[in-house]
Design a protein around this motif. Sequence first.
Motif, short mmCIF file in Angstrom:
data_model
loop_
_atom_site.label_atom_id
_atom_site.label_comp_id
_atom_site.label_asym_id
_atom_site.label_seq_id
_atom_site.Cartn_x
_atom_site.Cartn_y
_atom_site.Cartn_z
N LEU A 1 -16.24 -39.46 -73.97
CA LEU A 1 -15.36 -38.87 -72.96
C LEU A 1 -13.94 -39.40 -73.08
N LYS A 2 -13.81 -40.63 -73.58
CA LYS A 2 -12.50 -41.23 -73.76
C LYS A 2 -11.86 -40.82 -75.09
N GLY A 3 -12.57 -39.98 -75.86
CA GLY A 3 -12.03 -39.52 -77.13
C GLY A 3 -12.32 -40.42 -78.30
N LEU A 4 -13.23 -41.37 -78.12
CA LEU A 4 -13.59 -42.29 -79.21
C LEU A 4 -14.71 -41.71 -80.05
N TRP A 5 -14.66 -41.96 -81.33
CA TRP A 5 -15.59 -41.39 -82.31
C TRP A 5 -16.86 -42.22 -82.38
N ASN A 6 -18.00 -41.61 -82.13
CA ASN A 6 -19.29 -42.30 -82.21
C ASN A 6 -20.06 -41.96 -83.48
N GLY A 7 -19.53 -41.05 -84.27
CA GLY A 7 -20.26 -40.58 -85.43
C GLY A 7 -20.08 -41.47 -86.65
N GLY A 8 -20.47 -40.93 -87.80
CA GLY A 8 -20.37 -41.67 -89.05
C GLY A 8 -19.17 -41.23 -89.85
N TYR A 9 -19.38 -41.06 -91.14
CA TYR A 9 -18.31 -40.71 -92.05
C TYR A 9 -18.09 -39.20 -92.07
N VAL A 10 -16.82 -38.81 -92.07
CA VAL A 10 -16.49 -37.38 -91.99
C VAL A 10 -15.35 -37.08 -92.96
N LEU A 11 -15.47 -35.95 -93.65
CA LEU A 11 -14.47 -35.55 -94.63
C LEU A 11 -13.10 -35.40 -93.96
N GLY A 12 -12.08 -36.01 -94.57
CA GLY A 12 -10.72 -35.91 -94.04
C GLY A 12 -10.27 -37.14 -93.29
N TYR A 13 -11.24 -37.98 -92.88
CA TYR A 13 -10.91 -39.18 -92.11
C TYR A 13 -11.64 -40.39 -92.65
N ASP A 14 -11.09 -41.56 -92.36
CA ASP A 14 -11.74 -42.84 -92.63
C ASP A 14 -11.92 -43.59 -91.32
N ARG B 1 -14.12 -26.02 -109.16
CA ARG B 1 -12.97 -26.90 -109.37
C ARG B 1 -13.34 -28.38 -109.21
N GLY B 2 -14.63 -28.65 -109.06
CA GLY B 2 -15.09 -30.04 -109.03
C GLY B 2 -14.96 -30.74 -107.70
N TYR B 3 -14.65 -29.99 -106.65
CA TYR B 3 -14.56 -30.62 -105.33
C TYR B 3 -15.96 -30.97 -104.82
N THR B 4 -16.06 -32.05 -104.07
CA THR B 4 -17.34 -32.46 -103.48
C THR B 4 -17.14 -32.87 -102.03
N THR B 5 -18.26 -33.05 -101.34
CA THR B 5 -18.20 -33.58 -99.98
C THR B 5 -17.76 -35.04 -100.03
N LYS B 6 -17.64 -35.67 -98.87
CA LYS B 6 -17.09 -37.02 -98.80
C LYS B 6 -17.97 -38.03 -99.55
N SER B 7 -17.33 -38.87 -100.31
CA SER B 7 -18.00 -39.99 -100.98
C SER B 7 -17.56 -41.27 -100.26
N TYR B 8 -18.52 -42.14 -99.92
CA TYR B 8 -18.17 -43.33 -99.14
C TYR B 8 -19.14 -44.46 -99.43
N VAL B 9 -18.72 -45.66 -99.05
CA VAL B 9 -19.54 -46.86 -99.19
C VAL B 9 -19.81 -47.40 -97.79
N THR B 10 -21.07 -47.62 -97.44
CA THR B 10 -21.43 -48.12 -96.12
C THR B 10 -21.06 -49.59 -95.98
N LEU C 1 -23.48 -47.01 -101.83
CA LEU C 1 -22.62 -45.89 -102.20
C LEU C 1 -23.32 -44.56 -101.96
N HIS C 2 -22.64 -43.67 -101.24
CA HIS C 2 -23.11 -42.30 -101.04
C HIS C 2 -22.14 -41.36 -101.75
#
Length: 300
Positions: free
Chosen positions: A152-165, A207-216, A221-222
Amino acid sequence: MKRCGLYIRVSTKIQAETKEGSLKIQRQRLEAFVKSRCGNEKWKIYKIYEETQSGKDIKRPILQSLLEDIRNKKINVVICTKIDRISRSLLDFYHLYQVFKEYNVDFICLDDYFDTSTPIGRMALKMILVFAELEREQTSERTRRCMYQRALKGLWNGGYVLGYDLDSEKKGYLKINEKESILVKTIFKTYLETNSFRKTCKFLNERGYTTKSYVTKEGILHKGKKFRPQILSSILTNYIYIGKLEVNKKNKLKNQEYTDEEKRYKIVEGKQKPIIDEELFYLVKEIIKQNRRELPPHKP
């Protein structure tokens, strides 16, 4: 001969490194217990089963390995330090206990002071499991309510999302990933031109684009994956890209103590900066909605 399987568990690798309740401390306590046994029966440690995974269910590789050894009659005693090391769910533990009984396996828990080879031990086990389940449900409910208030305060509770860190300094805050934000804009622009999930996926994957790649945080590594229509749909309809958040989208606040207002689905202002212009976002959203209306009905 008592062939003992010592089961120890922590939920995360971080917990495994802490002193209290760590894998090392659990192992030392269980080994000392086996050595302390006296009498005519011989006690021997067959294997130590170490697990670093949540106990919310029994779909854990190490626990399954222990059950397999029970079925193969390699062990006839299972020992742990606390009941919730084996399971935090009453129904799950009853399932495990049925396996123990079927193969004449005794279950010993050090901190809860019971042994299922005795009637008193079996009764104590059932009482403890009831309270363990109650505690788990209360903890889950408190966590859910806390996450709701944060959202409700606008804070992110989720995990990793494309476009943001994830902002490592501010919990619940997101920072724009400049490289990925360009890809997000490309996705919206391409869909606007093609009006098709399939064609947009083809354009991105070629064109070789993929979804987000990240390290927990645990160092796992995902790798990014190829785009599929379902993935595109979740991106193109995600309010996060216009600086907003969806609250109670999956309607998980079902407890009676919640008010109707708390249970209601909401869209609130998020703390993150937008990547996509609102006009473009709602235009794409309307096109998706219209395309779904025009889809032929599924044949039975």
